[in-house]
Design a protein around this motif. Structure first.
Motif, PDB file in Angstrom:
ATOM      1  N   CYS A 373       0.864  -1.177   0.000  1.00 53.81           N
ATOM      2  CA  CYS A 373       0.000   0.000   0.000  1.00 53.81           C
ATOM      3  C   CYS A 373       0.898   1.223   0.000  1.00 53.81           C
ATOM      4  N   CYS A 376       0.398   3.362   3.505  1.00 52.07           N
ATOM      5  CA  CYS A 376       0.793   2.945   4.858  1.00 52.07           C
ATOM      6  C   CYS A 376       1.818   1.816   4.855  1.00 52.07           C
ATOM      7  N   PHE A 378       1.451  -1.226   4.157  1.00 46.51           N
ATOM      8  CA  PHE A 378       0.891  -2.549   4.449  1.00 46.51           C
ATOM      9  C   PHE A 378       1.026  -3.419   3.199  1.00 46.51           C
ATOM     10  N   CYS A 387      -6.716  -0.980   0.435  1.00 44.72           N
ATOM     11  CA  CYS A 387      -5.861  -1.379   1.549  1.00 44.72           C
ATOM     12  C   CYS A 387      -6.711  -1.659   2.794  1.00 44.72           C
ATOM     13  N   CYS A 390      -5.426   0.760   5.956  1.00 47.40           N
ATOM     14  CA  CYS A 390      -5.675   2.202   6.063  1.00 47.40           C
ATOM     15  C   CYS A 390      -6.824   2.658   5.183  1.00 47.40           C
ATOM     16  N   TYR A 392      -6.863   2.915   1.978  1.00 44.93           N
ATOM     17  CA  TYR A 392      -6.432   3.578   0.743  1.00 44.93           C
ATOM     18  C   TYR A 392      -6.981   2.862  -0.490  1.00 44.93           C
TER      19      TYR A 392
END
Ligand SMILES: [Zn+2]
Length: 494
Positions: A373, A376, A378, A387, A390, A392
């Protein structure tokens, strides 16, 4: 005595499959049982069955520390007629039908006769096994290998192991709750382009200089402060100095951290472990010692040791997968790009043992690799769009497709000499340039032109217009040199 053990369904199926394998004529089958699958329980069941037919068993372990642990676990599983072959161990008694043996001691002694040999951690390839399995008087004696990671090169070559039985997988164990789930963040992307590969993994000296850098070490600690919620953490470092630097950095930030390596005495390890269990110590920075036989409640694993070895990678992550009350998942802070290189540990799988001949079939296909991501860090499964960490949302798919094309052009463009840049690298550069422009009060367009200067191409459309959290020294130094260059050319023009 075998009625003392209740086997789980897949454990019983594994025993059945093992019998079928031996009946089919295989003499050297390997049982793959990941951490959490109850490898010792399976082993004890095999021993008990052999004992019920009055057979003699040799159970071989690769490390001194595993002898007493194995004896203890066997006793818990109803096996008591045990002798030990290791130095002058208290339990030395050759008349016992079950012998727990250290491979190092066996290599120096005459090996007692047996009807069955079980080789624990059989991915560790000792020369003794190679010879022993091929001695005439042992050719008809079955050897059963046990390991969580039967992926060593050449394990399945001529005269070695001949069949693979998969008891269960890490993914299944997570699904049924026998192992903890995990979430991975990739907060940093070290530059390993100059590190050589030796015997299938990064060469340590080069790896050390690539990883043991102030900003990378600082990043480990700042990411931990941001994401860990002070979970009990194990950090894997490249070498002793690297581990010590990380430990110091943690301490400077008021985090109780300790250090452990192969030379740390067993007593001292016990003390560290005790402080870790009580929460007095939050982070243990270690070099290669916590990969096996460590079952404290670890809720965060820091990967600061890049590896190409699926075995080492699986062992490191495995430290964090032990389930515990109140533990929803283990947090993996991957500062080594290993997840992006090898995929999630749950995706590592081989149908066959490696026969050492042809090129290894790739375990993880590129399209199966996780994606980071951009907001963040991730790491999400490849087909997941938004995501989950977060929220996203990447741009619509049509644009994502043209991303590939752009990156391809960009990295293949002949002006770009180093084509090692990943999408992440490009985003990092762009975000750094934006931050620099912001800090210096430059016009927003500055980052665009600086990027173009660096890569001989404009920032790809998917590059996000967000500033970095902090400036990377590498990029900072590039900016400095660019400024000097510009100043000089201006001077010449004047
Ligand atoms: Zn995210």
């Amino acid at each position: 005595m075998s009625q003392a053990i209740t086997l789980r369904e897949y454990q019983q199926q594994t025993i059945d499959k093992l019998k079928q394998s031996l009946m089919a004529g295989f003499k050297r089958p390997v049982v793959q049982a990941p951490t959490g699958a109850g490898k010792t329980v399976i082993a004890a069941a095999i021993v008990n069955q052999a004992r019920s037919k009055d057979k003699r068993v040799l159970f071989c372990v690769p490390a001194l520390s595993l002898i007493d642990q194995t004896v203890e676990r066997f006793r818990q599983n109803g096996i008591f007629d045990i002798g030990v072959i290791q130095g002058d161990h208290d339990l030395t008694d050759y008349s016992q039908p079950v012998q727990v043996c250290s491979v190092q001691t066996l290599a120096r002694r005459k090996i007692p006769l047996a009807d069955l040999v079980i080789v624990d951690e059989c991915h560790v390839m000792f020369k003794l096994y190679q010879k022993w399995m091929n001695w005439d008087e042992w050719k008809m004696v079955p050897f059963v290998g046990l390991t969580a990671t039967p992926w060593s090169k050449g394990m399945g070559s001529e005269g070695m192991w001949d069949n693979l039985i998969v008891a269960t997988t890490t993914a299944k164990l997570i699904e049924e709750g026998s192992l903890s789930d995990f979430r991975v963040y990739a907060p940093a992307h070290p530059d390993l382009s100059g590190v050589k590969t030796v015997a299938g993994d990064y060469e340590l000296k080069g790896l050390s200089s690539a990883m043991d850098q102030g900003h990378l070490v600082a990043d480990i600690v700042s990411t931990w402060m941001e994401k860990s919620e002070w979970r009990p953490t194990v950090c894997f470092a490249v070498d002793r100095l690297h581990a010590k630097h990380i430990e110091q950095q943690f301490k400077q930030h008021g985090v109780p951290a300790e250090y452990m390596d192969a030379f740390t005495s067993l007593d001292k390890r016990g003390e560290i472990l005790e402080r870790f269990k009580t929460g007095q110590t939050k982070v243990i920075c270690n070099v290669g010692v916590l990969t096996t036989g460590f079952d404290a409640d670890v809720r965060c694993v820091i990967l600061a040791r890049p590896t190409k070895s699926e075995i080492l990678y699986t062992q490191m992550i495995g430290r964090g997968l032990r389930p515990a009350a109140g533990k929803d998942h283990c947090l993996i802070l991957d500062h080594s790009d290993t997840t992006l290189r090898l995929g999630f540990v749950t995706d590592i799988h081989h149908e066959h043992l490696d026969d050492g001949s042809a090129k290894r079939s790739v375990a993880v296909k590129p399209e199966k690799l996780p994606k980071e991501c951009p907001q963040c860090h991730f790491l999400k499964p490849p087909k997941m769009r938004d995501c989950p960490a977060c929220g996203y949302q990447p741009k619509p798919k049509s644009q994502v497709e043209c991303v590939e094309g752009e990156l391809y052009e960009l990295t293949r463009g002949k002006e770009i000499k180093n084509n090692n840049y990943t999408a992440n690298d490009l985003q990092t550069w762009y975000s750094n340039l934006i931050l620099h422009a912001k800090l210096r009060g430059y016009k927003p367009g500055w980052a665009y032109w600086a990027f173009k200067d660096k890569f001989k191409a404009p920032p790809p459309s998917w590059c996000m217009n967000i500033p970095a959290k902090e400036l990377s020294p590498e990029i900072q130094s590039w900016i400095k040199h660019r400024n000097i260059r510009k100043a000089k050319s201006k001077g010449r023009a004047a």
